[in-house]
Design a protein around this motif. Structure first.
Motif: not given
Length: 256
Positions: A160-175
């Motif tokens: 869960m922690i690594s997945s949330c950190l992973l989300n911070t590295t990516m471009v958020i493209e949609t709502e």
């Protein structure tokens, strides 16, 4: 007459949206948890809440509930049934994350691939440990059950922690991706908070043997499990644009 070839259009045998699949998969452990707890409360409260302290308790721990029958049969069946789609989702996530656009301005962007390995690997350990503690009850082999539980929690929190950190590295493209990121953070916060609460009530129960404290441990344990389900349900919704689909092969037929 010369033979010619035609392509036969594939026929879809099964088509299930990922949104529907996610709902089905998460409903299995959720319904299993509700059944085991409610059955234990209604029909086997004394056995399911018994502890070495012999003080009054009102809720069974999950380990105690799934060690009794028929609760054990329902829980084991539901967990086993939901595991195969979860393993498939692991493979999908591996490919999906490697295809995402990385925001190079983010602090953790250089660790993007490492975080993928950590998140997917921890998820594999979590799911495999869940199968272990489900198959081996606390009454059959306490040591193996405890080891599986520890691996489950370590894998779960790490994933869960690594997945949330992973989300911070990516471009958020949609709502939908923004909502997914926020929901996962919320689930992670509840998961860790309830786990710390469960540890506190567990050790307090063992140290002081107060009535009802073990029930608070059990309640915290339920929240730990449900927050984990919420997190992985959101994982499934990340693929809302995808489908599980089974087609026949693109056969080439010859005509003359």
């Amino acid at each position: 007459m010369l033979a010619s070839e035609i392509m036969v259009k594939p026929v879809t045998l099964v088509s299930v949206s990922m949104t529907k699949a996610a709902k089905i998969v998460v409903s299995l452990p959720l319904s299993g948890l509700i059944f085991t707890v409610m059955w234990s409360i209604l029909f086997d409260l004394e056995n399911s809440t018994a502890t070495h302290c012999k003080v009054a308790n009102y809720l069974p721990s999950v380990s105690a509930a799934i060690a009794l029958t028929p609760q054990a049969y329902v829980w084991r069946y539901n967990i086993a049934l939901h595991s195969m789609p979860r393993y498939m989702l692991l493979l999908m996530y591996w490919g999906w994350h490697h295809q995402r656009t990385v925001d190079r301005s983010k602090l953790l962007a250089p660790l993007h691939k490492l975080l993928i390995i950590l998140a997917v690997g921890a998820n594999f350990i979590e799911l495999s440990a869940l199968l272990g503690l489900t198959i081996i009850s606390s009454t059959e082999d306490p040591s193996a059950h405890e080891t599986s539980f520890i691996l489950f929690m370590v894998g779960s929190i790490t994933c869960m922690i690594s997945s949330c950190l992973l989300n911070t590295t990516m471009v958020i493209e949609t709502e939908n991706e923004k909502k997914s990121k926020n929901t996962k953070l919320f689930a992670l916060f509840i998961h860790i908070t309830s786990f710390i609460s469960a540890l506190y009530f567990y050790f307090r129960h063992n140290a002081k043997c107060e009535p009802g404290v073990y029930s608070l441990f059990a309640l915290s344990e339920y929240i730990v499990i449900i927050s984990n389900m919420l997190f992985h349900y959101q994982h499934g919704l990340d693929f809302c644009a995808y489908k599980f689909q089974v087609n026949n092969s693109n056969d080439v037929q010859k005509i003359s």
